[in-house]
Every structure is written in structure tokens, then in C-alpha cells.
Scaffold this motif. Structure first.
Motif, PDB file in Angstrom:
ATOM      1  N   SER A 284       0.787  -1.054  -0.051  1.00  0.00           N
ATOM      2  CA  SER A 284       0.024  -0.176   0.012  1.00  0.00           C
ATOM      3  C   SER A 284       0.872   1.175   0.098  1.00  0.00           C
ATOM      4  CB  SER A 284      -0.677  -0.019   1.317  1.00  0.00           C
ATOM      5  OG  SER A 284      -1.677   1.116   1.357  1.00  0.00           O
TER       6      SER A 284
ATOM      7  N   ILE B  86       0.739  -5.058   2.874  1.00  0.00           N
ATOM      8  CA  ILE B  86      -0.588  -5.222   2.892  1.00  0.00           C
ATOM      9  C   ILE B  86      -0.920  -6.758   2.626  1.00  0.00           C
ATOM     10  CG2 ILE B  86      -2.854  -5.177   1.797  1.00  0.00           C
ATOM     11  CD1 ILE B  86      -2.408  -2.783   3.475  1.00  0.00           C
TER      12      ILE B  86
ATOM     13  N   PHE C  78      -4.730   3.525   5.991  1.00  0.00           N
ATOM     14  CA  PHE C  78      -4.919   2.365   5.289  1.00  0.00           C
ATOM     15  C   PHE C  78      -6.253   1.984   4.491  1.00  0.00           C
ATOM     16  CE2 PHE C  78      -0.627   2.166   7.099  1.00  0.00           C
ATOM     17  CZ  PHE C  78       0.210   1.871   6.410  1.00  0.00           C
ATOM     18  N   TYR C  79      -7.038   2.136   5.492  1.00  0.00           N
ATOM     19  CA  TYR C  79      -8.362   1.569   5.339  1.00  0.00           C
ATOM     20  C   TYR C  79      -9.439   2.821   4.790  1.00  0.00           C
ATOM     21  CZ  TYR C  79      -7.002  -2.933   7.486  1.00  0.00           C
ATOM     22  OH  TYR C  79      -6.395  -4.033   7.751  1.00  0.00           O
TER      23      TYR C  79
ATOM     24  N   TYR D 170      -9.693   4.036   1.256  1.00  0.00           N
ATOM     25  CA  TYR D 170      -9.591   3.066   0.276  1.00  0.00           C
ATOM     26  C   TYR D 170     -10.942   2.562   0.145  1.00  0.00           C
ATOM     27  CZ  TYR D 170      -8.463  -1.223  -2.345  1.00  0.00           C
ATOM     28  OH  TYR D 170      -8.295  -2.191  -3.236  1.00  0.00           O
ATOM     29  N   THR D 171     -11.624   2.327   1.420  1.00  0.00           N
ATOM     30  CA  THR D 171     -12.884   1.801   1.411  1.00  0.00           C
ATOM     31  C   THR D 171     -13.899   2.751   0.657  1.00  0.00           C
ATOM     32  OG1 THR D 171     -12.480   0.489   3.345  1.00  0.00           O
ATOM     33  CG2 THR D 171     -14.747   0.950   2.814  1.00  0.00           C
TER      34      THR D 171
ATOM     35  N   GLN E 140     -13.456   2.642  -2.817  1.00  0.00           N
ATOM     36  CA  GLN E 140     -13.718   1.279  -3.473  1.00  0.00           C
ATOM     37  C   GLN E 140     -15.434   1.163  -3.593  1.00  0.00           C
ATOM     38  OE1 GLN E 140     -12.632  -1.130  -5.066  1.00  0.00           O
ATOM     39  NE2 GLN E 140     -14.037  -2.878  -4.657  1.00  0.00           N
ATOM     40  N   TRP E 141     -15.864   1.575  -2.525  1.00  0.00           N
ATOM     41  CA  TRP E 141     -17.468   1.226  -2.581  1.00  0.00           C
ATOM     42  C   TRP E 141     -18.219   2.439  -2.609  1.00  0.00           C
ATOM     43  CZ3 TRP E 141     -18.321  -3.830  -2.383  1.00  0.00           C
ATOM     44  CH2 TRP E 141     -17.685  -4.565  -1.896  1.00  0.00           C
TER      45      TRP E 141
ATOM     46  N   VAL F 229     -16.531  -6.812   5.357  1.00  0.00           N
ATOM     47  CA  VAL F 229     -15.874  -6.270   4.260  1.00  0.00           C
ATOM     48  C   VAL F 229     -14.477  -5.961   4.476  1.00  0.00           C
ATOM     49  CG1 VAL F 229     -15.794  -4.279   2.553  1.00  0.00           C
ATOM     50  CG2 VAL F 229     -18.266  -5.201   3.375  1.00  0.00           C
ATOM     51  N   VAL F 230     -14.109  -5.171   5.378  1.00  0.00           N
ATOM     52  CA  VAL F 230     -12.761  -5.073   5.724  1.00  0.00           C
ATOM     53  C   VAL F 230     -11.939  -6.158   6.365  1.00  0.00           C
ATOM     54  CG1 VAL F 230     -12.578  -2.613   5.875  1.00  0.00           C
ATOM     55  CG2 VAL F 230     -13.357  -3.854   8.058  1.00  0.00           C
TER      56      VAL F 230
ATOM     57  N   ARG G  58     -12.159  -8.966   5.384  1.00  0.00           N
ATOM     58  CA  ARG G  58     -11.507 -10.007   4.577  1.00  0.00           C
ATOM     59  C   ARG G  58     -10.005 -10.108   4.414  1.00  0.00           C
ATOM     60  NH1 ARG G  58     -13.675 -11.675  -0.216  1.00  0.00           N
ATOM     61  NH2 ARG G  58     -11.720 -11.039  -1.542  1.00  0.00           N
ATOM     62  N   LEU G  59      -9.586  -9.027   4.922  1.00  0.00           N
ATOM     63  CA  LEU G  59      -7.861  -8.720   5.057  1.00  0.00           C
ATOM     64  C   LEU G  59      -7.559  -9.497   6.454  1.00  0.00           C
ATOM     65  CD1 LEU G  59      -6.772  -5.352   3.799  1.00  0.00           C
ATOM     66  CD2 LEU G  59      -6.714  -7.469   2.498  1.00  0.00           C
TER      67      LEU G  59
ATOM     68  N   ASN H 110      -1.760  -0.733  -3.809  1.00  0.00           N
ATOM     69  CA  ASN H 110      -2.975   0.178  -3.397  1.00  0.00           C
ATOM     70  C   ASN H 110      -2.588   1.550  -3.014  1.00  0.00           C
ATOM     71  OD1 ASN H 110      -3.951  -2.499  -3.551  1.00  0.00           O
ATOM     72  ND2 ASN H 110      -4.458  -2.897  -1.304  1.00  0.00           N
TER      73      ASN H 110
ATOM     74  N   ARG I 231      -6.119   0.566  -7.302  1.00  0.00           N
ATOM     75  CA  ARG I 231      -4.893  -0.231  -7.258  1.00  0.00           C
ATOM     76  C   ARG I 231      -4.485  -0.394  -8.590  1.00  0.00           C
ATOM     77  NH1 ARG I 231      -8.125  -5.712  -5.163  1.00  0.00           N
ATOM     78  NH2 ARG I 231      -9.116  -6.280  -6.845  1.00  0.00           N
TER      79      ARG I 231
ATOM     80  N   TYR J 178     -19.282  -6.522  -7.644  1.00  0.00           N
ATOM     81  CA  TYR J 178     -19.208  -6.839  -5.837  1.00  0.00           C
ATOM     82  C   TYR J 178     -20.453  -6.595  -5.266  1.00  0.00           C
ATOM     83  CZ  TYR J 178     -14.219  -5.886  -6.098  1.00  0.00           C
ATOM     84  OH  TYR J 178     -12.864  -6.021  -6.458  1.00  0.00           O
TER      85      TYR J 178
ATOM     86  N   TYR K 112     -20.126 -12.178  -1.450  1.00  0.00           N
ATOM     87  CA  TYR K 112     -18.758 -11.729  -1.869  1.00  0.00           C
ATOM     88  C   TYR K 112     -17.865 -12.954  -1.795  1.00  0.00           C
ATOM     89  CZ  TYR K 112     -14.999  -8.149  -1.517  1.00  0.00           C
ATOM     90  OH  TYR K 112     -13.870  -7.338  -1.768  1.00  0.00           O
TER      91      TYR K 112
HETATM   92  N1  UDP Z   1      -9.022  -2.668   2.019  1.00  0.00           N
HETATM   93  C1  UDP Z   1      -8.605  -1.410   2.431  1.00  0.00           C
HETATM   94  N2  UDP Z   1      -7.359  -1.174   2.313  1.00  0.00           N
HETATM   95  C2  UDP Z   1      -6.470  -2.022   1.652  1.00  0.00           C
HETATM   96  C3  UDP Z   1      -7.170  -3.136   1.051  1.00  0.00           C
HETATM   97  C4  UDP Z   1      -8.511  -3.267   1.228  1.00  0.00           C
HETATM   98  O1  UDP Z   1      -9.325  -0.673   3.002  1.00  0.00           O
HETATM   99  O2  UDP Z   1      -5.467  -1.621   1.218  1.00  0.00           O
HETATM  100  C5  UDP Z   1     -10.674  -2.776   2.589  1.00  0.00           C
HETATM  101  C6  UDP Z   1     -11.232  -2.408   1.442  1.00  0.00           C
HETATM  102  O3  UDP Z   1     -12.769  -1.939   2.067  1.00  0.00           O
HETATM  103  C7  UDP Z   1     -11.720  -3.482   0.354  1.00  0.00           C
HETATM  104  C8  UDP Z   1     -11.853  -4.711   1.533  1.00  0.00           C
HETATM  105  O4  UDP Z   1     -10.599  -4.221   2.495  1.00  0.00           O
HETATM  106  O5  UDP Z   1     -12.842  -3.307  -0.084  1.00  0.00           O
HETATM  107  C9  UDP Z   1     -11.387  -5.860   1.035  1.00  0.00           C
HETATM  108  O6  UDP Z   1     -10.215  -6.035   0.401  1.00  0.00           O
HETATM  109  P1  UDP Z   1      -9.783  -6.956  -0.741  1.00  0.00           P
HETATM  110  O7  UDP Z   1      -8.418  -6.651  -0.875  1.00  0.00           O
HETATM  111  O8  UDP Z   1     -10.090  -8.342  -0.179  1.00  0.00           O
HETATM  112  O9  UDP Z   1     -10.428  -6.449  -1.870  1.00  0.00           O
HETATM  113  P2  UDP Z   1     -10.817  -7.285  -3.346  1.00  0.00           P
HETATM  114  O10 UDP Z   1      -9.523  -7.936  -3.545  1.00  0.00           O
HETATM  115  O11 UDP Z   1     -11.973  -8.455  -3.047  1.00  0.00           O
HETATM  116  O12 UDP Z   1     -11.490  -6.037  -4.266  1.00  0.00           O
END
Ligand code: UDP
Ligand code: FAD
Length: 378
Positions: A95, A104, A158-159, A162-163, A166-167, A178-179, A181-182, A280, A289, A319, A356
Motif C-alpha cells: 500500500s 498489505i 490504510f483503510y 480506500y474503502t 472502492q465502495w 468487508v474489511v 476479508r483482509l 494499493n 490499485r 461486488y 462476496y
Molecule cells: N481494504 C482497505 N485497504 C486496502 C485493502 C483493502 O481498506 O489496502 C478494504 C476495502 O474496504 C476492501 C476490503 O478491505 O474493499 C477487502 O479488500 P480485498 O483486498 O479483499 O478486496 P478485493 O480484492 O476483493 O477487491
């Protein structure tokens, strides 16, 4: 194939969508039950969102975003291994924050670099992070989740942005999954995913799924939407639908929200463009990204291709948006979906179940659905 000429087409299974789910169901049904399968796919290719192709410079690109295959379960890996050879999938993501690159998922190296500290052990780092955590009685959303695990500074750098990018939604209004996942790590594991079984199909995903549906009992109609053929083709056993449920029910209860992406590809005469497969950009730029897939396809070439991902709300559904509004709406569609089983129509996959899900997870769902069909229709 001309639809009009095939008005009386009567496959055993009609499968809507040639993504992983459609291909797995067809493969199992043809091989195990000798059922004839007709797959209708509205795009001009199979493999769904996993589709990859070779570009003008001979480089394999992932047309719908990077697909990092990993398996939670060995039995799913064993099944997919029937259709491809593998290469290692050591995915590394970083990132870019204030001009510096950080590992990351967040790991011990990220924490040390970001806070300019050195820890003798994971425990010491955990104790430090404990002093930053914002305690919450109840974790209601993605913001609460990260604040309570990593504190404000990491959340904001970091979050958070990006969130939002992304959304198009604040993390306060997104489910914690959603977050979640990481992974969050207190060791120095640099890889993007936790699974030990992380592999890339040696000749790509399109090749893998083409192999999967080689059986003579399987026919594929490309450039054909379900809506176009549904009145002309009636399967003798069942229909498997892998598209979005709101479209199937003609938006009876309203539209489910989906997040989509624009991909911009750029090829340069350079062996490598960036230091790892994915970088990212939480806080700068309109794209989330930059992906240089050559790092994981391991192709040899003087050229390399990079893709930029720009999130958007309209366009192909990529998504499901995991917030309250959509979860209420999907519950209503789910009741209709269940009823459709009485009409021998089954919904499965990332779009159809509005979940997802990763590739290994949808493949497992497809195998489970096939087992259910196998028992029901003897
Ligand atoms: N996320 C974030 N920062 C990052 C990477 C991920 O905030 O550097 C959050 C963001 O909300 C993202 C979610 O974590 O949609 C899931 O990330 P992932 O990399 O799994 O997303 P995907 O590859 O499915 O797009
Ligand atoms: P899809 O792959 O979406 O296939 C459904 C198919 O049905 C599509 O080809 C569509 O055109 C067709 N269709 C829909 N409606 C109709 C209709 N009415 N008529 C005819 N055809 C129709 N997973 C991982 O494991 N690792 C990753 O790194 C990863 N990265 C991803 C990155 C992005 C940007 C996206 C969007 C997904 C990613 N995934 C990843 C998830 C992976 O793509 C899905 O799990 C998988 O593709 C789901 O398979 P599916 O068969 O359910 O659906």
C-alpha cells in the motif's frame, strides 16, 4: 448456434452463465450423470470474471481484475487440479501511504515502518497496538472493526479512504466482513492471503475452464442472454441460474446495488514496472490499485502490462454491496429463489447468491449443488 432453429432444444440442464459455477455444474453433470448440458453465456467468452486473455504483446492479462487463486480446502484444490497444471501463487501486495510502500495485509513490518519502531516479538507489537485500539462495545460496521483492532492512525491511513473509494460508501455503513476479508498479522508473513494452497493456473483461467467443459455432452452458446432464450429452451431436468437475482425477477422488489470497476490497461517496454503484483492507493488518485499481473503469471517478455482499477456504481456487477439496505432486499429475493426450486430452477454463485465469494468458495458451492441435484433427480 441459431436459436430459432433450435426451438425444440431440450438439454437435461440449462445453465445460465459460463463462469466457474456454470462450468463446474456442467462438468459434473456430464461426467457423473451423463446429462446433456446447454450453457448460455451473454458475454463472448467463458470463465466469467476469472477470464484472462493474451494481449497484443503476448502478455496474459486478467480482463476483470487480478484473480489470485487460493484454496481453503484440499478437496476443492484436488478437483480443480484435474483441469490445469499450477504455478506457485506468491501474491505480494503493498500500500502506498505518504509516498512509502507498506506490506498489505498489515503485518509486523507494516507496523514497525509506519510507527518507526522495532519490536523484539509479536507480543511486544501486540501490546503496543493494544494501546492504540479504540474499544467498542459492539462492532457494528467496518469502521468499528478496524478501530477496535488497529486504532485510528492505521484506520485513517490504510483503510478509510480506500474503502470510500472502492465502495462509494463510508466504512461506518458497511458490514464489518468487508474489511474483515483482509488478515491482520503480527508476524512477518508478506503474502496477500493466508491459505497455504495459493496457486495460479499455468496456462491461465480461460484454459482451465475450457478444459473443464470439454465433454461432448456440454454445449455452449456465447453472446446469448437467458432472457433471449428462456421461452424457447426448456430443460428436461433443471435450470441453473448464476446471474443477478434482481434481474431474474425483473426487479420485483427493486434493484440490488452492485459495485463495478473500469479497468485501464497500459503496456510498457519494460521487464517489470513495479516491485510487486499489486500496489494499493488508499489516499491518492482516483484508482484504488495498480496491478502488474506478470509478477504472478511469470511470463517472460520484454514488455509488461499494468492495469488501473477505477471503482464505479454502474456497469457490470462485480461486488455485492454488503450493507443493511441490500441485506434486507436480498432476504426478500431469497424467499423467491427458494420457491423457484419447486420449478426446478436453482440459483448459485457470487452474483446469484449476492455474496462476496472467492473462486474456491463458489466452486465448492457448485459441487454441493450438483450433489443435491444428483440425489434429487435420479
Ligand atoms: N481494504 C482497505 N485497504 C486496502 C485493502 C483493502 O481498506 O489496502 C478494504 C476495502 O474496504 C476492501 C476490503 O478491505 O474493499 C477487502 O479488500 P480485498 O483486498 O479483499 O478486496 P478485493 O480484492 O476483493 O477487491
Ligand atoms: P461469474 O464469474 O460472475 O460468472 C457468471 C457468468 O454469468 C458471467 O460470465 C455472466 O456474463 C453470465 N451471466 C449473468 N447473467 C446472465 C444472463 N442473464 N444470461 C447469460 N449469461 C449471464 N476470487 C478469488 O478467488 N481470488 C481473487 O483474487 C479474486 N479477485 C476478484 C477480483 C474482481 C475484480 C472480481 C470482480 C472478482 C474477484 N474474485 C476473486 C471472485 C471471482 O471472480 C468469483 O468468485 C467467481 O468469478 C464467481 O463465479 P460465478 O460463476 O459465480 O460468477
Amino acid at each position: 448456434m441459431n436459436i430459432k432453429k433450435n426451438r425444440n432444444e431440450k438439454p437435461d440442464l440449462l445453465i445460465v452463465g459460463a463462469g466457474p459455477v456454470g462450468c463446474v455444474i456442467a462438468e459434473r453433470a456430464a461426467k457423473i450423470k451423463n446429462w446433456s448440458c446447454l450453457i448460455v453465456e451473454k458475454r463472448n467468452h467463458i470463465a466469467g470474471n476469472c477470464y484472462d486473455e493474451i494481449n497484443k504483446k503476448g502478455l496474459r492479462i486478467h480482463k476483470y481484475g487480478p484473480h489470485y487463486m487460493r484454496f481453503k480446502k484440499r478437496k476443492i484444490f484436488d478437483y480443480v487440479s484435474n483441469f490445469t497444471k499450477w504455478i506457485k501463487g506468491n501474491y505480494i501486495v503493498k500500500s502506498s501511504v505518504k509516498g512509502e510502500l507498506y506490506p498489505i495485509p498489515i503485518n509486523l513490518d507494516t507496523i514497525e515502518k509506519f510507527f518507526n519502531k522495532k519490536f523484539k516479538s509479536s507480543k511486544e507489537a501486540k501490546n503496543f497496538i493494544n494501546t492504540l485500539k479504540i474499544r467498542k462495545k459492539k462492532i457494528k460496521n467496518s469502521e468499528d472493526f478496524i478501530l477496535s483492532k488497529l486504532g485510528k492512525d492505521i484506520y485513517e491511513n490504510f483503510y478509510k479512504n480506500y474503502t470510500i473509494k472502492q465502495w462509494g460508501i463510508h466504512p461506518k455503513n458497511l458490514n464489518k466482513s468487508v474489511v474483515g476479508r483482509l488478515p491482520i498479522r503480527f508476524n512477518r508473513d508478506p503474502y496477500y492471503v493466508n491459505q497455504k494452497l495459493k496457486v495460479m493456473p499455468k496456462k491461465g483461467y480461460a484454459h482451465l475452464f475450457k478444459n473443464m467443459i470439454k465433454n461432448k455432452k456440454i454445449k455452449v452458446l456465447l453472446n446469448t442472454s437467458y432472457e433471449k432464450i428462456k421461452n424457447n429452451i426448456s430443460p428436461s431436468i433443471a435450470t441453473i441460474y448464476t446471474g443477478p437475482p434482481d434481474v431474474f425477477f425483473n426487479y420485483k422488489y427493486g434493484k440490488l446495488n452492485w459495485r463495478s470497476l473500469d479497468f485501464k490497461f497500459k503496456t510498457l517496454k519494460k521487464n517489470k514496472i513495479q516491485e510487486c503484483v499489486q500496489i494499493n492507493f488508499p489516499n491518492e488518485n482516483k484508482f484504488t490499485r495498480k496491478v502488474e499481473i506478470k509478477h504472478v503469471t511469470k511470463q517472460k517478455s520484454k514488455y509488461s502490462t499494468i492495469s488501473y482499477e477505477f471503482p464505479k456504481s454502474k456497469g457490470d456487477p462485480y461486488y455485492p454491496v454488503n450493507n443493511k439496505k441490500n441485506s434486507i432486499l436480498f432476504k426478500k429475493y431469497k424467499k423467491l429463489i427458494k420457491k423457484m426450486e419447486n420449478k426446478n430452477i436453482y440459483f448459485e454463485g457470487r452474483l446469484a447468491s449476492y455474496r462476496y465469494l472467492n473462486m474456491d468458495e463458489v466452486i465448492e458451492c457448485a459441487l454441493n449443488l450438483f450433489n443435491k441435484l444428483k440425489k434429487k433427480y435420479k
